[in-house]
Design a protein around this motif. Structure first.
Motif, short mmCIF file in Angstrom:
data_model
loop_
_atom_site.label_atom_id
_atom_site.label_comp_id
_atom_site.label_asym_id
_atom_site.label_seq_id
_atom_site.Cartn_x
_atom_site.Cartn_y
_atom_site.Cartn_z
N ALA A 1 74.60 -1.98 42.93
CA ALA A 1 75.38 -1.99 44.16
C ALA A 1 75.07 -1.03 45.24
O ALA A 1 75.04 -1.10 46.41
CB ALA A 1 76.76 -2.33 43.97
N GLY B 1 73.16 -0.76 49.08
CA GLY B 1 73.49 0.11 50.22
C GLY B 1 72.62 1.21 50.69
O GLY B 1 72.54 1.33 51.90
N TRP C 1 76.17 8.22 46.67
CA TRP C 1 76.44 7.53 47.81
C TRP C 1 77.06 8.38 49.20
O TRP C 1 76.88 8.05 50.10
CB TRP C 1 77.01 6.23 47.95
CG TRP C 1 78.25 5.89 47.10
CD1 TRP C 1 78.66 5.54 45.82
CD2 TRP C 1 79.59 6.34 47.85
NE1 TRP C 1 80.14 5.65 45.69
CE2 TRP C 1 80.72 6.04 46.92
CE3 TRP C 1 79.94 6.46 49.10
CZ2 TRP C 1 81.80 6.24 47.18
CZ3 TRP C 1 81.37 6.65 49.66
CH2 TRP C 1 82.16 6.62 48.47
N PHE D 1 78.11 3.06 57.94
CA PHE D 1 78.07 1.92 57.09
C PHE D 1 77.91 2.32 55.62
O PHE D 1 78.96 1.56 54.67
CB PHE D 1 76.86 1.06 57.38
CG PHE D 1 76.39 0.16 56.22
CD1 PHE D 1 77.19 -0.84 56.11
CD2 PHE D 1 75.50 0.51 55.60
CE1 PHE D 1 76.62 -2.10 55.12
CE2 PHE D 1 74.92 -0.33 54.68
CZ PHE D 1 75.71 -1.65 54.44
N LEU D 2 77.28 3.12 55.14
CA LEU D 2 77.03 3.74 53.76
C LEU D 2 78.44 4.45 53.12
O LEU D 2 78.79 3.62 52.09
CB LEU D 2 76.18 4.48 53.62
CG LEU D 2 75.72 4.90 52.09
CD1 LEU D 2 75.37 3.70 51.13
CD2 LEU D 2 74.53 5.87 52.02
N TYR E 1 80.84 1.20 52.91
CA TYR E 1 80.34 0.43 51.85
C TYR E 1 80.56 1.14 50.56
O TYR E 1 81.03 0.33 49.65
CB TYR E 1 78.84 0.09 52.09
CG TYR E 1 78.07 -0.54 50.85
CD1 TYR E 1 78.12 -2.08 50.81
CD2 TYR E 1 77.57 -0.14 49.99
CE1 TYR E 1 77.52 -2.89 50.06
CE2 TYR E 1 76.95 -0.82 48.98
CZ TYR E 1 76.86 -2.22 49.08
OH TYR E 1 76.52 -2.99 47.98
N VAL F 1 82.93 -1.20 48.32
CA VAL F 1 82.39 -2.12 47.59
C VAL F 1 82.09 -1.43 46.19
O VAL F 1 82.43 -1.80 44.99
CB VAL F 1 80.98 -2.62 48.03
CG1 VAL F 1 80.19 -3.52 46.80
CG2 VAL F 1 81.33 -3.34 49.28
#
Length: 330
Positions: A205, A209, A240, A258-259, A262, A266
């Motif tokens: 996942a 990303g 991340w 966004f990252l 995310y 997520v």
């Protein structure tokens, strides 16, 4: 009778210590074989009626070897390629822009490019260029792999009989023994299968990303996240989160935000929700206990300790629970 019993217990203790002394140099390989046999046993039970008790372990060993070695070889090739690129300063990371942004905000210059190149070169040299150490490690690994394959065959073939013998040899009432072994089984299965499953899902996942955000070398960082995700609470975050900050520093605020979002929504939710469902509820282990078991296992046994450490603490919890429920009031 007391003398005979005392002599027998002394003989068991001495032989156990001598056996531990003999096995200890290859303890990680023996434990790896036990874990693999445990994970493959359900498939072995299904294959025995079709292939027989002797051919089924051979087929499973071939299948497991292919399923483990082939992806490992592909990922290792990608890791070597990316390490070489980073050591040569060709990683694709815009480190000079990051250095400029840091200097603009802090007034201090940081040589991130040099640090990255030196670190990658050190890792690469330590892993692939120490010929004498590499030879000794390869020799031990060859013996260890042969031992794992040998033990795996016989553990699959005769493991059920061995577990039945252990239950008979356990000096507890049958109902207490069954409850104890059921809890140990649930803990072991949750740690082995759940640990790997959650780490793989979380790492993949996170890799999706990274790919969407346009982070360089996504295969390399995905592999790193899968390994780090085996560490509860702090694993994939170490990849991340810095990647999101990196994108912000190089002038890609939308991709960086966004990252980061995310990762929080997520990737972290996988650790916060999937891991408790898959591992903690079945193993009855607090995430803090799992984390201590992981780090202690790694320190003691290396990679195999990732799984052995939490299992050992789970077995300790199962035995303490059995004592509390069945014998504390006697």
């Amino acid at each position: 009778m007391n003398k005979q019993r005392g002599f027998l217990l002394l003989a068991v203790g001495l032989s156990g210590l001598l056996g531990l002394y003999v096995v200890l140099p290859f303890a990680e390989y023996v434990l790896a074989a036990v874990l693999l046999a445990y994970a493959l046993h359900p498939l072995h039970v299904r294959l025995v009626p079709r292939l027989g008790p002797r051919l089924s372990p051979i087929a499973l060993i071939a299948f497991a070897g292919t399923a483990i070695v082939l992806p490992f070889a592909l990922v290792s090739a990608a890791l070597v390629r990316d390490l070489r690129a980073i050591a040569a300063g060709e990683s694709g990371l815009r480190i000079d822009e990051v250095e400029g942004t840091i200097a603009a905000y802090t007034g201090r210059s940081v040589d991130l490019q040099g640090l990255a190149m030196a670190g990658a070169e050190t890792v690469f040299d330590a892993t692939f260029n120490g010929l004498s150490e590499l030879f000794s490690v390869a020799l031990k690994a060859t013996f260890g792999l042969a031992l794992v394959l040998f033990l795996l065959y016989y553990l699959l073939k005769d493991g059920a009989c061995f577990v039945a013998w252990l239950k008979e040899a356990t000096p507890l009432p049958p109902d207490v023994t069954d409850r104890l072994y059921c809890r140990i089984d649930a803990t072991t299965w949750a740690v082995i299968v759940g640990h790997i499953f959650v780490a793989f899902v979380q790492g993949m996942a996170g890799g999706i990303g990274l790919l969407i955000a346009g982070v360089p070398s996504p295969v390399f960082w995905t592999a790193v996240m899968v390994l780090l995700a085996l560490l509860p609470l702090i694993g994939a975050f170490l990849v991340w989160a810095p990647a999101g900050v990196y994108l912000l520093l190089v002038g890609h605020p939308s991709a960086g935000l966004f990252l980061l979002v995310y990762g929080v929504v997520v990737v972290s939710m996988i650790d916060n929700y999937v891991r408790p469902i898959v591992i903690d509820s079945r193993a009855s282990l607090n995430p803090g206990v799992v984390l201590v078991g992981v780090f202690g296992g790694i320190y003691s046994l290396g990679f195999v300790g990732l799984f052995v450490g939490p299992i050992v603490l789970g077995i300790l919890g199962a035995t303490l629970s059995t004592f509390t429920n069945d014998y504390s009031r006697l």
